[in-house]
Motif scaffolding. Structure first.
Motif, PDB file in Angstrom:
ATOM      1  N   THR A  12      -3.743   9.745   9.181  1.00 13.59           N
ATOM      2  CA  THR A  12      -2.295   9.590   9.162  1.00 13.59           C
ATOM      3  C   THR A  12      -1.900   8.124   9.227  1.00 13.59           C
ATOM      4  OG1 THR A  12      -1.995  11.732  10.232  1.00 13.59           O
ATOM      5  CG2 THR A  12      -0.159  10.181  10.361  1.00 13.59           C
ATOM      6  N   VAL A  13      -2.581   7.377  10.091  1.00 15.82           N
ATOM      7  CA  VAL A  13      -2.283   5.954  10.238  1.00 15.82           C
ATOM      8  C   VAL A  13      -2.575   5.210   8.942  1.00 15.82           C
ATOM      9  CG1 VAL A  13      -3.012   3.830  11.398  1.00 15.82           C
ATOM     10  CG2 VAL A  13      -2.547   5.889  12.728  1.00 15.82           C
ATOM     11  N   LEU A  14      -3.713   5.517   8.312  1.00 16.84           N
ATOM     12  CA  LEU A  14      -4.066   4.840   7.069  1.00 16.84           C
ATOM     13  C   LEU A  14      -3.084   5.186   5.955  1.00 16.84           C
ATOM     14  CD1 LEU A  14      -7.969   5.108   7.027  1.00 16.84           C
ATOM     15  CD2 LEU A  14      -6.578   3.077   7.461  1.00 16.84           C
ATOM     16  N   LEU A  15      -2.639   6.428   5.905  1.00 21.61           N
ATOM     17  CA  LEU A  15      -1.683   6.824   4.868  1.00 21.61           C
ATOM     18  C   LEU A  15      -0.343   6.126   5.069  1.00 21.61           C
ATOM     19  CD1 LEU A  15      -0.850   8.568   2.463  1.00 21.61           C
ATOM     20  CD2 LEU A  15      -0.286  10.399   4.073  1.00 21.61           C
ATOM     21  N   ALA A  16       0.180   6.160   6.292  1.00 21.74           N
ATOM     22  CA  ALA A  16       1.485   5.549   6.553  1.00 21.74           C
ATOM     23  C   ALA A  16       1.436   4.037   6.393  1.00 21.74           C
ATOM     24  CB  ALA A  16       1.948   5.918   7.967  1.00 21.74           C
ATOM     25  N   SER A  17       0.421   3.407   6.965  1.00 26.19           N
ATOM     26  CA  SER A  17       0.310   1.950   6.824  1.00 26.19           C
ATOM     27  C   SER A  17       0.058   1.566   5.380  1.00 26.19           C
ATOM     28  CB  SER A  17      -0.808   1.416   7.721  1.00 26.19           C
ATOM     29  OG  SER A  17      -2.075   1.930   7.341  1.00 26.19           O
ATOM     30  N   GLY A  18      -0.660   2.420   4.651  1.00 30.38           N
ATOM     31  CA  GLY A  18      -0.907   2.148   3.239  1.00 30.38           C
ATOM     32  C   GLY A  18       0.367   2.129   2.420  1.00 30.38           C
ATOM     33  N   LEU A  19       1.280   3.056   2.696  1.00 27.56           N
ATOM     34  CA  LEU A  19       2.547   3.079   1.974  1.00 27.56           C
ATOM     35  C   LEU A  19       3.413   1.874   2.333  1.00 27.56           C
ATOM     36  CD1 LEU A  19       3.410   6.891   2.139  1.00 27.56           C
ATOM     37  CD2 LEU A  19       2.837   5.556   0.101  1.00 27.56           C
ATOM     38  N   VAL A  20       3.408   1.485   3.609  1.00 25.56           N
ATOM     39  CA  VAL A  20       4.156   0.297   4.021  1.00 25.56           C
ATOM     40  C   VAL A  20       3.615  -0.930   3.310  1.00 25.56           C
ATOM     41  CG1 VAL A  20       4.660  -1.239   5.961  1.00 25.56           C
ATOM     42  CG2 VAL A  20       4.848   1.243   6.251  1.00 25.56           C
ATOM     43  N   LEU A  21       2.295  -1.088   3.311  1.00 25.37           N
ATOM     44  CA  LEU A  21       1.681  -2.241   2.658  1.00 25.37           C
ATOM     45  C   LEU A  21       1.882  -2.204   1.144  1.00 25.37           C
ATOM     46  CD1 LEU A  21      -1.644  -2.432   4.691  1.00 25.37           C
ATOM     47  CD2 LEU A  21       0.109  -4.206   4.594  1.00 25.37           C
ATOM     48  N   THR A  22       1.820  -1.015   0.563  1.00 20.92           N
ATOM     49  CA  THR A  22       2.036  -0.881  -0.881  1.00 20.92           C
ATOM     50  C   THR A  22       3.391  -1.447  -1.276  1.00 20.92           C
ATOM     51  OG1 THR A  22       0.596   1.050  -1.133  1.00 20.92           O
ATOM     52  CG2 THR A  22       2.360   0.782  -2.750  1.00 20.92           C
ATOM     53  N   LEU A  23       4.430  -1.088  -0.534  1.00 23.25           N
ATOM     54  CA  LEU A  23       5.772  -1.543  -0.871  1.00 23.25           C
ATOM     55  C   LEU A  23       5.969  -3.014  -0.512  1.00 23.25           C
ATOM     56  CD1 LEU A  23       8.462  -0.715  -2.039  1.00 23.25           C
ATOM     57  CD2 LEU A  23       9.162   0.083   0.218  1.00 23.25           C
ATOM     58  N   ALA A  24       5.529  -3.400   0.689  1.00 25.70           N
ATOM     59  CA  ALA A  24       5.740  -4.783   1.137  1.00 25.70           C
ATOM     60  C   ALA A  24       5.033  -5.776   0.228  1.00 25.70           C
ATOM     61  CB  ALA A  24       5.251  -4.949   2.574  1.00 25.70           C
ATOM     62  N   MET A  25       3.763  -5.533  -0.053  1.00 27.62           N
ATOM     63  CA  MET A  25       2.991  -6.473  -0.839  1.00 27.62           C
ATOM     64  C   MET A  25       3.260  -6.327  -2.325  1.00 27.62           C
ATOM     65  SD  MET A  25       1.486  -8.251   1.428  1.00 27.62           S
ATOM     66  CE  MET A  25       0.227  -9.134   0.512  1.00 27.62           C
ATOM     67  N   GLY A  26       3.583  -5.113  -2.769  1.00 27.71           N
ATOM     68  CA  GLY A  26       3.891  -4.920  -4.178  1.00 27.71           C
ATOM     69  C   GLY A  26       5.126  -5.695  -4.598  1.00 27.71           C
ATOM     70  N   VAL A  27       6.186  -5.635  -3.784  1.00 29.65           N
ATOM     71  CA  VAL A  27       7.405  -6.385  -4.089  1.00 29.65           C
ATOM     72  C   VAL A  27       7.132  -7.881  -4.002  1.00 29.65           C
ATOM     73  CG1 VAL A  27       9.746  -6.890  -3.294  1.00 29.65           C
ATOM     74  CG2 VAL A  27       8.940  -4.526  -3.368  1.00 29.65           C
ATOM     75  N   ARG A  28       6.442  -8.289  -2.962  1.00 25.93           N
ATOM     76  CA  ARG A  28       6.181  -9.717  -2.764  1.00 25.93           C
ATOM     77  C   ARG A  28       5.374 -10.318  -3.899  1.00 25.93           C
ATOM     78  NH1 ARG A  28       0.914 -12.396  -1.524  1.00 25.93           N
ATOM     79  NH2 ARG A  28       1.503 -14.439  -0.784  1.00 25.93           N
ATOM     80  N   HIS A  29       4.373  -9.615  -4.396  1.00 23.51           N
ATOM     81  CA  HIS A  29       3.540 -10.147  -5.472  1.00 23.51           C
ATOM     82  C   HIS A  29       4.311 -10.273  -6.785  1.00 23.51           C
ATOM     83  CE1 HIS A  29      -0.407 -10.794  -3.833  1.00 23.51           C
ATOM     84  NE2 HIS A  29      -0.428  -9.606  -3.265  1.00 23.51           N
TER      85      HIS A  29
END
Length: 405
Positions: A12-29
């Motif tokens: 659960t932690v990996l899934l939730a943190s993965g979605l947060v990182l996907t959006l945060a880093m995807g927009v930033r890049h």
């Protein structure tokens, strides 16, 4: 005492943190796609937008240790919620503010704070505390792969949003996504207080002093500086560099940056996997020296869309593969109680490098009319980072036994 049964499920932690990182880093890049349209709309030079991006990266690093302290003390969920709100306001600021100084300072502070609260530093603590020691490097690899997936998946979306609805409306859409996706995921990242407190009985100040007095930690700081310089220079200035060299089709840059994200999914995952089997310092040194070689070959080869794609694939394998290894070294040496904070300090060094990489790109281009000198600096720094990682001692730090009153 820490027990897996009482901890949130790792999946659960990996899934939730993965979605947060996907959006945060995807927009930033994808911010590099806004360099030319914003500069043209406001009549700015490339140096103005580059300075804004540089300040964002620097403030990300400045806020990183404090976001890490807050995550270690108050929990990752609260920090991520704050980060989602900062991200939303930062994107709206970039869309609406046309005065150069206000644009640079406001977006730098807001987006910098947002990334500090939603990217690797703040997220690493809960992953390190939830994952068992033998799977920790693998878990860090999974989270790094998620951020790479964001780059792969969101960059074409961002470019399409700019093309179809305009650069301002693209910011509005992405601002809404921050709160609609990140905040629900933040509630999946709550951890019991006894997990946060597990570890050596040190204060924040004692843990900080211990880290900065330990030479391997300083070597990690130096290596991560180079990582930031290389990645952000390439990520922000690659679209403009290709256009300057005659590759006018913007889709080439979009595909290249998406390929970096795609191949980094595999690079990050396998870096984390290999970090559980081989000395992490040797893997880090290999990554940095290979980056230097790949960049040199790219500059020497005849430039075409296919040479760009090959370069992107090679760099993608090396892009964020340093993250699980570096976090793994920190956790192995110091433990996980203050992992978010210590990762934040190391990431501050990364962001100082990012600041210089993106700003020097714009500054030297404005003065010299090309990126040649900055490319040369990235190669030299890659060699330096490879050498500085080799002597790192990965063993757990030896602490004096506590004296009982």
């Amino acid at each position: 005492m820490f027990t897996a049964a009482r901890a949130p499920q790792l999946k659960t932690v990996l899934l939730a943190s993965g979605l947060v990182l996907t959006l945060a880093m995807g927009v930033r890049h994808g911010f590099g796609f806004w360099l030319q349209p914003i500069s043209q709309a406001h009549g700015w030079t490339r140096e103005t937008f580059s300075l804004a991006m540089a300040l964002q990266n620097l403030m990300w690093g400045v806020f990183g240790p404090f976001a890490g302290m807050a995550a270690d003390r108050f929990g990752t969920a609260r920090v991520v919620i704050a980060g989602a709100l900062f991200y939303m306001f930062g994107l709206l600021w970039m869309a609406l503010v046309a005065q150069p100084t206000l644009f640079i300072v406001g977006s730098g502070i807001l987006i910098g704070a947002a990334l500090a609260c939603t990217a690797f530093g703040a997220i690493s603590g809960i992953i390190g505390r939830i994952a068992p020691a033998e799977r920790r490097s693998w878990a860090f690899g999974i989270s790094s792969a998620a951020s790479s997936f964001g780059q792969f998946a969101l960059m074409p979306v961002e470019q399409q949003l700019i093309s179809s609805s305009g650069w301002q409306n693209a910011f509005f859409v992405l601002a809404a996504l921050q709160v609609l996706v990140m905040i629900p995921m933040a509630f999946k990242l709550r951890e019991p207080a006894h997990i946060t407190g597990h570890g050596p009985q040190q204060s924040i100040l004692e843990a900080t002093r211990e880290a900065f007095a330990y030479r391997p930690f300083l070597f990690l700081l130096a290596g991560y500086f180079v990582c930031g310089f290389q990645l952000v220079f390439i990520g922000v200035h690659m679209p403009a560099y290709l256009r300057d060299k005659g590759i006018i089709d913007p889709n080439v840059a979009v595909i290249a940056l998406a390929l970096i994200g795609l191949f980094n999914i595999f690079g990050s995952y396998y870096a984390g996997h290999l970090g559980g089997r081989f000395p992490k310092r040797y893997l880090l040194a290999t990554i940095y020296i290979t980056r230097a070689v790949v960049i040199a070959l790219f500059l020497l080869a005849p430039l075409s869309s296919w040479s760009v794609y090959i370069f992107a694939c090679a760099m993608g394998l090396l892009w964020l593969s340093t993250v699980p290894l570096t976090n793994g070294v920190i956790a192995g040496i110091f433990g996980v109680k203050y992992l978010s904070m210590l990762s934040g300090f190391v990431f501050f060094s990364h962001q100082v490098g990012s600041f210089l990489g993106v700003w020097l790109g714009g500054y030297l281009y404005t003065r010299q009319g090309n990126y040649d000198m900055v490319w040369g600096i990235t190669i030299a720094l890659g060699v330096f980072a490879a050498l500085i990682n080799l002597p790192i001692n990965e063993k757990e730090i030896v602490r004096a036994p506590a004296v009982l009153a």
